[in-house]
Design a protein around this motif. Sequence first.
Motif, short mmCIF file in Angstrom:
data_model
loop_
_atom_site.label_atom_id
_atom_site.label_comp_id
_atom_site.label_asym_id
_atom_site.label_seq_id
_atom_site.Cartn_x
_atom_site.Cartn_y
_atom_site.Cartn_z
N ALA A 67 0.83 -1.20 0.00
CA ALA A 67 0.00 0.00 0.00
C ALA A 67 0.87 1.26 0.00
O ALA A 67 0.59 2.23 -0.72
N ALA A 68 1.93 1.26 0.81
CA ALA A 68 2.82 2.43 0.84
C ALA A 68 3.45 2.67 -0.53
O ALA A 68 3.55 3.81 -0.99
N ASN A 69 3.87 1.59 -1.18
CA ASN A 69 4.47 1.74 -2.50
C ASN A 69 3.46 2.25 -3.53
O ASN A 69 3.82 2.99 -4.46
N MET A 70 2.21 1.88 -3.37
CA MET A 70 1.18 2.40 -4.27
C MET A 70 1.06 3.93 -4.14
O MET A 70 0.89 4.64 -5.12
N TYR A 71 1.17 4.43 -2.90
CA TYR A 71 1.10 5.88 -2.70
C TYR A 71 2.33 6.58 -3.29
O TYR A 71 2.24 7.71 -3.77
N ILE A 72 3.48 5.93 -3.24
CA ILE A 72 4.68 6.49 -3.86
C ILE A 72 4.48 6.61 -5.37
O ILE A 72 4.79 7.65 -5.97
N ILE A 73 3.93 5.57 -5.97
CA ILE A 73 3.66 5.61 -7.41
C ILE A 73 2.58 6.63 -7.73
O ILE A 73 2.66 7.37 -8.72
N GLU A 74 1.58 6.70 -6.86
CA GLU A 74 0.50 7.66 -7.07
C GLU A 74 1.03 9.10 -7.07
O GLU A 74 0.57 9.94 -7.86
N GLY A 75 2.01 9.38 -6.20
CA GLY A 75 2.60 10.71 -6.18
C GLY A 75 3.24 11.07 -7.51
O GLY A 75 3.10 12.21 -7.99
N CYS A 76 3.91 10.11 -8.11
CA CYS A 76 4.50 10.32 -9.43
C CYS A 76 3.42 10.58 -10.47
O CYS A 76 3.56 11.47 -11.33
N MET A 77 2.33 9.83 -10.38
CA MET A 77 1.22 10.01 -11.33
C MET A 77 0.62 11.41 -11.19
O MET A 77 0.36 12.10 -12.20
N LYS A 78 0.42 11.84 -9.97
CA LYS A 78 -0.16 13.16 -9.74
C LYS A 78 0.75 14.27 -10.25
O LYS A 78 0.28 15.27 -10.81
N ASN A 79 2.05 14.10 -10.05
CA ASN A 79 3.00 15.10 -10.54
C ASN A 79 2.96 15.22 -12.07
O ASN A 79 3.27 16.28 -12.63
N ALA A 80 2.53 14.13 -12.72
CA ALA A 80 2.41 14.14 -14.17
C ALA A 80 1.02 14.59 -14.61
O ALA A 80 0.71 14.59 -15.80
N GLY A 81 0.18 14.93 -13.62
CA GLY A 81 -1.17 15.38 -13.94
C GLY A 81 -2.08 14.26 -14.38
O GLY A 81 -3.07 14.50 -15.09
N MET A 82 -1.81 13.04 -13.89
CA MET A 82 -2.62 11.90 -14.31
C MET A 82 -3.20 11.19 -13.09
O MET A 82 -2.67 11.28 -11.97
N VAL A 83 -4.29 10.47 -13.32
CA VAL A 83 -4.97 9.73 -12.27
C VAL A 83 -4.52 8.27 -12.31
O VAL A 83 -4.34 7.71 -13.40
N MET A 84 -4.33 7.70 -11.16
CA MET A 84 -3.95 6.29 -11.08
C MET A 84 -4.99 5.41 -11.77
O MET A 84 -6.20 5.68 -11.67
N PRO A 85 -4.57 4.35 -12.44
CA PRO A 85 -5.55 3.37 -12.94
C PRO A 85 -6.12 2.59 -11.76
O PRO A 85 -5.72 2.79 -10.61
N GLU A 86 -7.06 1.73 -12.03
CA GLU A 86 -7.74 0.99 -10.97
C GLU A 86 -6.76 0.10 -10.20
O GLU A 86 -6.14 -0.79 -10.76
#
Length: 284
Positions: A67-86
Amino acid sequence: MAVVLLFVLAGCGVNQTGPQADAGPLPSIDRSPYSGVHAQLDHANAEIRMPMDSYEADPEESMIITAANMYIIEGCMKNAGMVMPEKHGNLDVKADQSYGVWVPDFAARYGYERPTIRTIPGIYDSGTRDSPQVAVKKYFECDKSTAGDQIPAFRSRVAGQDSLLTKIINDSNALAERDPMWKSFREAWIKCLGDSGITMRQDSPEAWVPSYPADKQGEIRTALQDTECKSKANMMQGLMDIRAQYQAALIETHQGALNTLADEKSAALAKAKDILRQHGHGGL
């Protein structure tokens, strides 16, 4: 709920540790000084505790790290202006049947089917139920670019062939399977099956599941006889003790490095919990 999280434990049943491939040159080890070391067999949950388990992440810890790693990846996605996939889902912990069915209650209910013992509730949820191709592509890019920031899994099956976890697990399994007593336990089990009219699979003679009828009742009857033969031969405790004793010997050899690994694991879990608290997951 469909499990779509990229769990590092998915597919191996969390605690599943079956026969390993040939590990190549092996250390010369006399396990007799470790004869007092025993595996812990939990018949109620079909779980097996081994000495090396102390250095690996358990299912609950793995859920926290994932779960923590998912949030790390999510931060990268947000910085790119994109929403995480499901990404969401629970983690099923299945019965340890690395060496076939061995718990009579489960054999009576499921035959050779590997049942779920418990389900660990998911922590991370992307909140989306869509996975457009562009988001999936960016997800994998972010997964790769944040690899250095992500928390290690602390699981031998995903740690890499050069990791100490993987080496000790593979070496101990290979040493166990070459031990004369290993062969004795297996042969006693096979003889008991044969005396009951049950044969080993011709397509896979080294398997730990014998041939069984196609109908479910026939499968269950065979599975029950299988567990009885394992019990008569004291096979599961005997085999797992051999593995545990080789693990104990290798742990002593590498104790200093394993102490460091244990400290790293504690620090990694603390970091993972801190990340989760920052995203509203307290009480972990």
